[in-house]
Design a protein around this motif. Sequence first.
Motif, PDB file in Angstrom:
ATOM      1  N   ILE A   4      59.275  20.000  65.944  1.00  0.00           N
ATOM      2  CA  ILE A   4      60.255  20.952  65.413  1.00  0.00           C
ATOM      3  C   ILE A   4      59.648  21.628  64.197  1.00  0.00           C
ATOM      4  O   ILE A   4      59.254  20.955  63.240  1.00  0.00           O
ATOM      5  CB  ILE A   4      61.555  20.236  64.969  1.00  0.00           C
ATOM      6  CG1 ILE A   4      62.273  19.624  66.162  1.00  0.00           C
ATOM      7  CG2 ILE A   4      62.483  21.192  64.219  1.00  0.00           C
ATOM      8  CD1 ILE A   4      62.802  20.620  67.162  1.00  0.00           C
ATOM      9  N   ARG A   5      59.560  22.946  64.247  1.00  0.00           N
ATOM     10  CA  ARG A   5      59.074  23.679  63.073  1.00  0.00           C
ATOM     11  C   ARG A   5      60.182  24.569  62.547  1.00  0.00           C
ATOM     12  O   ARG A   5      60.496  25.595  63.142  1.00  0.00           O
ATOM     13  CB  ARG A   5      57.843  24.509  63.438  1.00  0.00           C
ATOM     14  CG  ARG A   5      56.913  24.716  62.239  1.00  0.00           C
ATOM     15  CD  ARG A   5      55.757  25.631  62.600  1.00  0.00           C
ATOM     16  NE  ARG A   5      56.056  26.995  62.187  1.00  0.00           N
ATOM     17  CZ  ARG A   5      55.462  28.071  62.683  1.00  0.00           C
ATOM     18  NH1 ARG A   5      54.566  27.958  63.621  1.00  0.00           N
ATOM     19  NH2 ARG A   5      55.778  29.270  62.226  1.00  0.00           N
ATOM     20  N   PRO A   6      60.803  24.188  61.442  1.00  0.00           N
ATOM     21  CA  PRO A   6      61.878  25.019  60.886  1.00  0.00           C
ATOM     22  C   PRO A   6      61.327  26.312  60.280  1.00  0.00           C
ATOM     23  O   PRO A   6      60.170  26.359  59.859  1.00  0.00           O
ATOM     24  CB  PRO A   6      62.479  24.153  59.780  1.00  0.00           C
ATOM     25  CG  PRO A   6      61.869  22.805  59.916  1.00  0.00           C
ATOM     26  CD  PRO A   6      60.571  22.990  60.629  1.00  0.00           C
ATOM     27  N   MET A   7      62.157  27.332  60.262  1.00  0.00           N
ATOM     28  CA  MET A   7      61.777  28.580  59.603  1.00  0.00           C
ATOM     29  C   MET A   7      61.529  28.301  58.127  1.00  0.00           C
ATOM     30  O   MET A   7      62.142  27.403  57.543  1.00  0.00           O
ATOM     31  CB  MET A   7      62.884  29.622  59.758  1.00  0.00           C
ATOM     32  CG  MET A   7      64.193  29.260  59.067  1.00  0.00           C
ATOM     33  SD  MET A   7      65.601  30.303  59.580  1.00  0.00           S
ATOM     34  CE  MET A   7      65.057  31.930  59.132  1.00  0.00           C
ATOM     35  N   ILE A   8      60.615  29.059  57.542  1.00  0.00           N
ATOM     36  CA  ILE A   8      60.327  28.861  56.123  1.00  0.00           C
ATOM     37  C   ILE A   8      60.549  30.157  55.356  1.00  0.00           C
ATOM     38  O   ILE A   8      60.752  31.226  55.949  1.00  0.00           O
ATOM     39  CB  ILE A   8      58.886  28.353  55.890  1.00  0.00           C
ATOM     40  CG1 ILE A   8      57.869  29.286  56.551  1.00  0.00           C
ATOM     41  CG2 ILE A   8      58.744  26.923  56.390  1.00  0.00           C
ATOM     42  CD1 ILE A   8      56.445  28.981  56.161  1.00  0.00           C
ATOM     43  N   GLU A   9      60.506  30.029  54.044  1.00  0.00           N
ATOM     44  CA  GLU A   9      60.780  31.165  53.165  1.00  0.00           C
ATOM     45  C   GLU A   9      59.495  31.524  52.428  1.00  0.00           C
ATOM     46  O   GLU A   9      58.831  30.644  51.876  1.00  0.00           O
ATOM     47  CB  GLU A   9      61.871  30.739  52.175  1.00  0.00           C
ATOM     48  CG  GLU A   9      62.457  31.843  51.352  1.00  0.00           C
ATOM     49  CD  GLU A   9      63.603  31.328  50.481  1.00  0.00           C
ATOM     50  OE1 GLU A   9      63.500  30.195  49.945  1.00  0.00           O
ATOM     51  OE2 GLU A   9      64.602  32.051  50.336  1.00  0.00           O
ATOM     52  N   ALA A  10      59.156  32.807  52.432  1.00  0.00           N
ATOM     53  CA  ALA A  10      57.957  33.252  51.726  1.00  0.00           C
ATOM     54  C   ALA A  10      58.145  33.049  50.221  1.00  0.00           C
ATOM     55  O   ALA A  10      59.271  33.086  49.732  1.00  0.00           O
ATOM     56  CB  ALA A  10      57.702  34.730  52.017  1.00  0.00           C
TER      57      ALA A  10
ATOM     58  N   LEU B 231      61.505  26.358  65.642  1.00  0.00           N
ATOM     59  CA  LEU B 231      60.636  26.532  66.806  1.00  0.00           C
ATOM     60  C   LEU B 231      60.453  25.158  67.446  1.00  0.00           C
ATOM     61  O   LEU B 231      60.197  24.174  66.750  1.00  0.00           O
ATOM     62  CB  LEU B 231      59.269  27.089  66.400  1.00  0.00           C
ATOM     63  CG  LEU B 231      59.219  28.510  65.849  1.00  0.00           C
ATOM     64  CD1 LEU B 231      57.770  28.920  65.604  1.00  0.00           C
ATOM     65  CD2 LEU B 231      59.897  29.492  66.793  1.00  0.00           C
ATOM     66  N   VAL B 232      60.615  25.113  68.761  1.00  0.00           N
ATOM     67  CA  VAL B 232      60.522  23.849  69.488  1.00  0.00           C
ATOM     68  C   VAL B 232      59.207  23.828  70.267  1.00  0.00           C
ATOM     69  O   VAL B 232      58.990  24.667  71.143  1.00  0.00           O
ATOM     70  CB  VAL B 232      61.710  23.703  70.461  1.00  0.00           C
ATOM     71  CG1 VAL B 232      61.655  22.358  71.168  1.00  0.00           C
ATOM     72  CG2 VAL B 232      63.032  23.881  69.720  1.00  0.00           C
ATOM     73  N   ASP B 233      58.345  22.884  69.938  1.00  0.00           N
ATOM     74  CA  ASP B 233      57.092  22.716  70.681  1.00  0.00           C
ATOM     75  C   ASP B 233      57.372  21.752  71.829  1.00  0.00           C
ATOM     76  O   ASP B 233      57.583  20.552  71.610  1.00  0.00           O
ATOM     77  CB  ASP B 233      56.023  22.144  69.732  1.00  0.00           C
ATOM     78  CG  ASP B 233      54.703  21.890  70.440  1.00  0.00           C
ATOM     79  OD1 ASP B 233      54.712  21.704  71.681  1.00  0.00           O
ATOM     80  OD2 ASP B 233      53.673  21.863  69.752  1.00  0.00           O
ATOM     81  N   PRO B 234      57.401  22.247  73.072  1.00  0.00           N
ATOM     82  CA  PRO B 234      57.865  21.407  74.186  1.00  0.00           C
ATOM     83  C   PRO B 234      57.001  20.157  74.391  1.00  0.00           C
ATOM     84  O   PRO B 234      57.523  19.102  74.748  1.00  0.00           O
ATOM     85  CB  PRO B 234      57.798  22.335  75.403  1.00  0.00           C
ATOM     86  CG  PRO B 234      57.004  23.515  74.986  1.00  0.00           C
ATOM     87  CD  PRO B 234      57.031  23.601  73.502  1.00  0.00           C
ATOM     88  N   ASP B 235      55.693  20.267  74.163  1.00  0.00           N
ATOM     89  CA  ASP B 235      54.821  19.113  74.394  1.00  0.00           C
ATOM     90  C   ASP B 235      55.104  18.004  73.400  1.00  0.00           C
ATOM     91  O   ASP B 235      55.142  16.828  73.749  1.00  0.00           O
ATOM     92  CB  ASP B 235      53.347  19.535  74.292  1.00  0.00           C
ATOM     93  CG  ASP B 235      53.006  20.557  75.364  1.00  0.00           C
ATOM     94  OD1 ASP B 235      53.628  20.485  76.441  1.00  0.00           O
ATOM     95  OD2 ASP B 235      52.155  21.428  75.109  1.00  0.00           O
TER      96      ASP B 235
END
Length: 401
Positions: free
Chosen positions: A295-301, A314-318
């Motif tokens: 799981i990659r959450p959105m980040i803030e610049a 973002l979901v990495d299925p593997d």
Amino acid sequence: MTTPFEPASPPQEIIPLCVPSIRGNAWDYVKKCLDTNWVSSVGPFVDDFEKRVAEYSGADFAVATVNGTSALHVALLVAGVEPGDEVLVSTLTFIASANAVRYAGAIPVFIDAEPVYWQMDPQRVRDFVEKKCELRQNQLFNKETGRRVRAIVPVHVLGHPVDIQAIQEIARQNNLIMIADAAEALGARYRGQAIGQFGDISCFSFNGNKIITTGGGGMLVTNDPAFAARARYLTTQAKDDPLEYIHNEMGFNYRLTNLQAALGCSQMEELSSYVEIKRGIAALYRDAFADVDGIRPMIEAPWAFSTFWLFTILVDPDRFGMNSRQLLRELSKRGIQSRPLWQPMHRSPSFAYLSPANCPVADHLYAHALSLPSSVDLGAGQHRVIEALRDLSRRNTVIAR
Ligand SMILES: *Cc1c(COP(=O)(O)O)cnc(C)c1O
């Protein structure tokens, strides 16, 4: 105590993706409209609402509209976009941004996102301008199509500002009008400054799922008095003589009503706290998913202050063990609503008449992104979302076995 006749688990309340939060003076202000008979497209709340949004967004002028899409449409007309012109638009957006270009008779040119913050990639804009276009008498032309390129519509996707300065610089150098689609970003800041003071025009939406709502509504803000006057004229049927009803050109019935603006004024009083709540929701999700594999959450610049309109992962299925759409279905079974990002515009059948564009980053984000419940009133429901997602992760599944 449960008896054998009660269901093992009571039906759970559904947690929606994003619903309005009506609070404060809403009832009072709307009632004032009803009591005074000022319910339609003229009235003190419309002016007041415009003033409040202009101030909050850092712009000098504001013109209220019936929705965000009409604000974009009028902004493009005000910018001098003409039929046959090309307009650069983020491909990763809700279709309204691109439809507005089409309403103006112009041709959208879709620009890919950058992979870190998911916003319009300034480098892709520069590539397009430098490789495909040329300046003739200070007007930008697409060398392949021969069409004039008049404007650029970057979208502050999910409430996170685009790299405004980078895009603004390219716009200035090439005489492009910059119209920011800020529908999801009221309250966002860029390098500490409210986003409404950048670019030529910014457009907001007050649809029910946006950060504040008027039921339906929109607004464009600008620092240019001529743009503001022209927008006001076009949104009120281009009336040149209010007594004889003389119209020198085609206008639109795009003016927000006093009833809606009354709700808007009350919502503006809550906006700062809503943004803080949304940012709190985002921070809690981010912490909770920090150790969830895949799981990659959105980040803030570092230069951004995002509204975190819809918190998105973002979901990495593997690594996670299922893809974003499988996760959507699993969450749905648990009474939790989630949603993918929009099909990118360069993939939309509705724009199939355009020449194909290559936007691999938007394709990737579309395949893997999932927005999670982010309502201002989410409250303890967020723990249910977090627990569900942690339970579904591969690591937990393996341990459970
Ligand atoms: C919601 C939205 C719009 C359109 O706003 P409406 O008020 O629904 O017309 C435009 N662009 C983006 C990015 C949006 O999210």
